[in-house]
Design an enzyme around this catalytic site. Sequence first.
Site, PDB file in Angstrom:
ATOM      1  N   HIS B  70      22.436  34.008 -20.674  1.00  0.00           N
ATOM      2  CA  HIS B  70      21.907  32.643 -20.792  1.00  0.00           C
ATOM      3  C   HIS B  70      22.628  31.923 -21.933  1.00  0.00           C
ATOM      4  O   HIS B  70      23.189  32.564 -22.837  1.00  0.00           O
ATOM      5  CB  HIS B  70      20.395  32.689 -21.076  1.00  0.00           C
ATOM      6  CG  HIS B  70      19.567  33.065 -19.875  1.00  0.00           C
ATOM      7  ND1 HIS B  70      18.197  32.968 -19.854  1.00  0.00           N
ATOM      8  CD2 HIS B  70      19.929  33.523 -18.650  1.00  0.00           C
ATOM      9  CE1 HIS B  70      17.746  33.355 -18.669  1.00  0.00           C
ATOM     10  NE2 HIS B  70      18.776  33.708 -17.924  1.00  0.00           N
ATOM     11  N   GLU B  72      21.538  30.236 -24.497  1.00  0.00           N
ATOM     12  CA  GLU B  72      21.019  30.514 -25.845  1.00  0.00           C
ATOM     13  C   GLU B  72      21.495  31.866 -26.357  1.00  0.00           C
ATOM     14  O   GLU B  72      21.836  32.026 -27.540  1.00  0.00           O
ATOM     15  CB  GLU B  72      19.481  30.514 -25.834  1.00  0.00           C
ATOM     16  CG  GLU B  72      18.835  29.255 -25.277  1.00  0.00           C
ATOM     17  CD  GLU B  72      18.492  29.392 -23.801  1.00  0.00           C
ATOM     18  OE1 GLU B  72      19.380  29.764 -23.009  1.00  0.00           O
ATOM     19  OE2 GLU B  72      17.344  29.105 -23.438  1.00  0.00           O
ATOM     20  N   CYS B 103      15.094  34.628 -24.089  1.00  0.00           N
ATOM     21  CA  CYS B 103      15.749  33.776 -25.096  1.00  0.00           C
ATOM     22  C   CYS B 103      14.783  33.380 -26.209  1.00  0.00           C
ATOM     23  O   CYS B 103      15.177  33.319 -27.380  1.00  0.00           O
ATOM     24  CB  CYS B 103      16.346  32.540 -24.425  1.00  0.00           C
ATOM     25  SG  CYS B 103      17.685  32.952 -23.283  1.00  0.00           S
TER      26      CYS B 103
END
Lengths: 171, 171
Positions: B70, B72, B103
């Site tokens: 992801h 992040e 995250c």
Amino acid sequence: MQFIPKCPFLPFDEQAYQPTDAFFMKCAYNEALRAWELGEIPIGAIAVVNGEIVARACNQVETMRDATAHAEMQIIRYLSQKRSDWRLNNVTLYVTKEPCPMCSGAIHKARIPKVVVGVWDKAQGCMGGCIHFSEILRLYHNVDVTCESLEGACEELLRTFFKLRRQSDKV
Amino acid sequence: MQFIPKCPFLPFDEQAYQPTDAFFMKCAYNEALRAWELGEIPIGAIAVVNGEIVARACNQVETMRDATAHAEMQIIRYLSQKRSDWRLNNVTLYVTKEPCPMCSGAIHKARIPKVVVGVWDKAQGCMGGCIHFSEILRLYHNVDVTCESLEGACEELLRTFFKLRRQSDKV
């Protein structure tokens, strides 16, 4: 840099292979001991597919200077790269402490179907110890979670680590 | 491999730099557009320190074949490595969608003090949209979370993506 006391525990024997939860958790425990030797909070994990260990890792946050370098995260990244597939839907993950929010989330995202924990985490565990992601979030994936404590050895390892570290902080 | 429809949105202009939440979210939005071009769910993030952008990333789960890739997470890993320090305690993170459980957990672990989200996630958001980690777990770290929606553009981007993808699935 925090002083890390010497580990007073010995590894389990891994020679007598048995495809049981207890045997696999012993291997994860040995990874946790390796984390301790590295100066890390002692948590270890292994991944098993069809009765074979396909990955092993220990917590390396300090060593790798990366807050995401938990044992479970390393296993997920390693297996994804090795397979060229982010779906790890035939993996059983053994981890000496119930996964934290980050790792529990990653386990769901990677569609790992089964996790065996060594000790529940009442403060931060997200697979039943504190909260249960499956019950409060819409995650589109369920994880079967059980516990194999090695007769309390997994809990004893962490408790001793933090006790010794607190004592050394006071010196 | 799922068919990904062409992105109908244009990037925001980044030339007229302004140290505002709206400007930084526009940069994160442009990262989300980059994710769409890669065939990914369009989510982008940037990291800001003292009014300067120090990292930018987009979701790359399919591209990197890694469920942990992801936007992040990539930013956290990148900055940790660059600084040789897992503590990112002066970073403000802008992300076009409220962080998922993984995250959100990583943001807490990395001690990021401030997050600005583009849209709340009622299904899986762990910073207030669905649940709030800080309220139900003992995390020893608080994150200040606010929303900068770009007048709904962040939500519209994701809604359009899923709508077009569902339509193409039916063809």
